[in-house]
Design a protein around this motif. Structure first.
Motif, PDB file in Angstrom:
ATOM      1  N   TYR A   1       5.398  28.796-105.576  1.00 20.48           N
ATOM      2  CA  TYR A   1       4.595  27.761-105.184  1.00 20.48           C
ATOM      3  C   TYR A   1       3.090  27.807-105.300  1.00 20.48           C
ATOM      4  N   SER A   2       2.144  26.968-105.780  1.00 17.04           N
ATOM      5  CA  SER A   2       0.938  27.069-105.642  1.00 17.04           C
ATOM      6  C   SER A   2       0.548  27.236-104.165  1.00 17.04           C
ATOM      7  N   ARG A   3       0.267  28.174-103.444  1.00 18.05           N
ATOM      8  CA  ARG A   3       0.359  28.515-101.844  1.00 18.05           C
ATOM      9  C   ARG A   3      -1.198  28.303-101.473  1.00 18.05           C
ATOM     10  N   TYR A   4      -1.384  27.531-100.355  1.00 12.17           N
ATOM     11  CA  TYR A   4      -2.495  27.516 -99.452  1.00 12.17           C
ATOM     12  C   TYR A   4      -2.101  28.011 -97.960  1.00 12.17           C
ATOM     13  N   ILE A   5      -2.666  29.163 -97.766  1.00 16.40           N
ATOM     14  CA  ILE A   5      -2.424  29.981 -96.704  1.00 16.40           C
ATOM     15  C   ILE A   5      -3.418  30.080 -95.669  1.00 16.40           C
ATOM     16  N   PHE A   6      -3.330  29.697 -94.433  1.00 18.25           N
ATOM     17  CA  PHE A   6      -4.212  29.533 -93.319  1.00 18.25           C
ATOM     18  C   PHE A   6      -3.800  30.014 -92.289  1.00 18.25           C
ATOM     19  N   GLU A   7      -4.623  30.921 -91.362  1.00 25.98           N
ATOM     20  CA  GLU A   7      -4.247  31.668 -90.099  1.00 25.98           C
ATOM     21  C   GLU A   7      -5.248  31.312 -88.969  1.00 25.98           C
ATOM     22  N   ASN A   8      -4.457  31.077 -87.900  1.00 27.04           N
ATOM     23  CA  ASN A   8      -4.981  30.679 -86.677  1.00 27.04           C
ATOM     24  C   ASN A   8      -6.079  29.434 -86.664  1.00 27.04           C
ATOM     25  N   VAL A   9      -5.389  28.423 -87.098  1.00 24.03           N
ATOM     26  CA  VAL A   9      -6.054  26.994 -87.414  1.00 24.03           C
ATOM     27  C   VAL A   9      -6.012  26.180 -85.954  1.00 24.03           C
TER      28      VAL A   9
ATOM     29  N   ASP B   1      -7.399  23.106 -85.538  1.00 27.41           N
ATOM     30  CA  ASP B   1      -7.178  21.796 -85.555  1.00 27.41           C
ATOM     31  C   ASP B   1      -6.426  21.547 -86.987  1.00 27.41           C
ATOM     32  N   ILE B   2      -5.222  21.432 -86.741  1.00 24.81           N
ATOM     33  CA  ILE B   2      -4.210  21.515 -87.688  1.00 24.81           C
ATOM     34  C   ILE B   2      -4.461  19.839 -88.438  1.00 24.81           C
ATOM     35  N   GLY B   3      -4.398  18.846 -87.735  1.00 20.99           N
ATOM     36  CA  GLY B   3      -4.642  17.470 -88.336  1.00 20.99           C
ATOM     37  C   GLY B   3      -6.062  17.529 -89.343  1.00 20.99           C
ATOM     38  N   ALA B   4      -6.959  18.244 -89.021  1.00 23.91           N
ATOM     39  CA  ALA B   4      -8.100  18.098 -89.788  1.00 23.91           C
ATOM     40  C   ALA B   4      -8.214  19.177 -90.646  1.00 23.91           C
TER      41      ALA B   4
ATOM     42  N   GLN C   1      -3.968  13.466 -72.970  1.00 20.32           N
ATOM     43  CA  GLN C   1      -4.345  14.016 -74.429  1.00 20.32           C
ATOM     44  C   GLN C   1      -4.271  12.495 -75.084  1.00 20.32           C
ATOM     45  N   LEU C   2      -5.372  12.407 -76.077  1.00 18.16           N
ATOM     46  CA  LEU C   2      -5.479  11.300 -76.782  1.00 18.16           C
ATOM     47  C   LEU C   2      -4.664  11.252 -78.149  1.00 18.16           C
ATOM     48  N   GLU C   3      -4.399  12.366 -78.477  1.00 19.52           N
ATOM     49  CA  GLU C   3      -3.433  12.271 -80.031  1.00 19.52           C
ATOM     50  C   GLU C   3      -1.945  12.130 -79.560  1.00 19.52           C
TER      51      GLU C   3
ATOM     52  N   SER D   1      -4.684  27.123 -82.740  1.00 25.78           N
ATOM     53  CA  SER D   1      -5.011  28.421 -82.174  1.00 25.78           C
ATOM     54  C   SER D   1      -6.469  28.355 -81.916  1.00 25.78           C
ATOM     55  N   GLY D   2      -6.809  29.290 -80.976  1.00 20.03           N
ATOM     56  CA  GLY D   2      -8.235  29.614 -80.427  1.00 20.03           C
ATOM     57  C   GLY D   2      -8.577  28.808 -79.061  1.00 20.03           C
ATOM     58  N   SER D   3      -9.896  29.027 -78.649  1.00 17.12           N
ATOM     59  CA  SER D   3     -10.346  28.354 -77.364  1.00 17.12           C
ATOM     60  C   SER D   3     -10.586  26.725 -77.742  1.00 17.12           C
ATOM     61  N   SER D   4     -10.562  26.232 -78.733  1.00 15.85           N
ATOM     62  CA  SER D   4     -11.004  24.888 -78.714  1.00 15.85           C
ATOM     63  C   SER D   4      -9.670  24.139 -79.407  1.00 15.85           C
ATOM     64  N   ALA D   5      -8.562  24.842 -79.394  1.00 14.45           N
ATOM     65  CA  ALA D   5      -7.311  24.377 -79.981  1.00 14.45           C
ATOM     66  C   ALA D   5      -7.119  22.874 -79.618  1.00 14.45           C
ATOM     67  N   LYS D   6      -6.467  22.129 -80.713  1.00 13.62           N
ATOM     68  CA  LYS D   6      -5.935  20.637 -80.401  1.00 13.62           C
ATOM     69  C   LYS D   6      -4.363  20.972 -80.421  1.00 13.62           C
ATOM     70  N   LEU D   7      -3.706  19.833 -79.579  1.00 11.28           N
ATOM     71  CA  LEU D   7      -2.317  19.390 -80.127  1.00 11.28           C
ATOM     72  C   LEU D   7      -2.273  18.496 -81.211  1.00 11.28           C
TER      73      LEU D   7
END
Length: 300
Positions: free
Chosen positions: A47-55, A57-60, A97-99, A110-116
């Motif tokens: 696959y053409s891969r796009y890899i992200f760690e410790n995100v 805001d997953i939606g953003a 929770q708003l979302e 992930s992180g101190s400002s993490a979102k569900l």
């Protein structure tokens, strides 16, 4: 043109570091996610891969990534889009929770400002992509209940039925996000593979990722998508693991998923015309032999 002749894109989010506070408790970091990273990378090597760690805001991140990839593709259609998430998941219990509504299955940033973000919202973002097929692996908990002979699945009807009632309403909270905004055309092209049944937890040390890596023989062997849950669960059962079961959510209609494989591959089994012809050929050879034998007996 089949989906395998088009570009395959893999979106991978690996959340291992956690310090955000949810549900009156801290979620622990997940060292197993770091160990799983090379495994999912290997399985999606084509696959053409796009890899992200410790995100956080997953939606953003998904919305941002779509704009980037759309510009790169310039209108080209995707054959198969695969989204993989490793990290913490939960059944939302926070009415502020708003979302996410109370009762929603959510991924945790992930992180101190993490979102569900509800799992259904993730699908909504992915359905915006121009793809023939969408496959998803949610390698995370979906609640706090436990599986096993001494736990809720065997002992309470609530735990048992929670496995099968994926669109369960949370009493008094109205429809969850799992029940909203879903087109039939999107359902038909989507296959979601969960590490655990609805409302239940999964183990960082026995991740879906590493079990997929095992049953695909380190990513070298493709298996039919329809057989994934069975392959994973058989493997867990062989290892005497009774507290985790893989669940596949798929809408089958005619042959829409019949020959799709994972991680990649598409093709009908090798049982086609060749074997169909073997039976009549054998039949005529046998018939001819019997006829010749009968002639010899008559001539005597």
């Amino acid at each position: 043109m089949t989906g395998e002749e088009l570009l395959n894109i893999g979106l991978i989010i690996l959340n291992s570091d956690y310090n955000a506070k949810y549900l009156d408790g801290y979620f622990e970091s997940l060292p197993g996610v770091k160990e799983d990273k090379p495994m999912i990378e290997e399985m999606l090597k084509d696959y053409s891969r796009y890899i992200f760690e410790n995100v956080e805001d997953i939606g953003a991140k998904l919305a941002e990534l779509k704009k980037e990839v759309d510009a790169e593709l310039n209108g080209r259609k995707i054959g198969r889009l695969h989204f993989h998430f490793s990290g913490h998941g939960t059944r939302n219990q926070d009415s502020t929770q708003l979302e996410a509504k109370v009762g929603d299955f959510c991924l945790i940033g992930s992180g101190s400002s993490a979102k569900l973000i509800p799992g259904q919202n993730v699908k909504q973002e992915l359905w915006k992509w121009n793809t023939n097929k969408l496959t998803i692996t949610f390698d995370c908990c979906r609640g706090e209940d436990k599986l096993g002979k001494d736990c809720s699945t065997e002992n309470t009807s609530r735990g048992f039925w929670g496995i099968f009632r994926e669109d369960d309403m949370h009493r008094g909270a109205g429809p969850t996000m799992d029940q909203q905004r879903c087109k039939v055309s999107n359902l038909d092209k989507t296959c979601t593979i969960y590490a655990t049944p609805n409302r239940h937890s999964s183990a960082d040390t026995r991740s879906l990722t590493r079990e997929l890596y095992k049953v695909t023989e380190q990513g070298t062997k493709s298996i039919l998508i329809r057989d994934i849950s069975k392959a994973v669960n058989d493997s867990w059962d062989d290892d005497r693991i009774e507290d985790q079961r893989c669940i596949t959510e798929i809408v089958e209609m005619k042959d829409n998923w019949a020959y799709y494989m994972w991680p990649t591959g598409y093709g009908k089994p090798s049982v086609g015309k060749t074997q169909d012809l073997k039976i009549p050929i054998f039949f005529w050879i046998a018939a001819a032999a019997i006829f010749l034998l009968a002639l010899q007996m008559v001539s005597k």
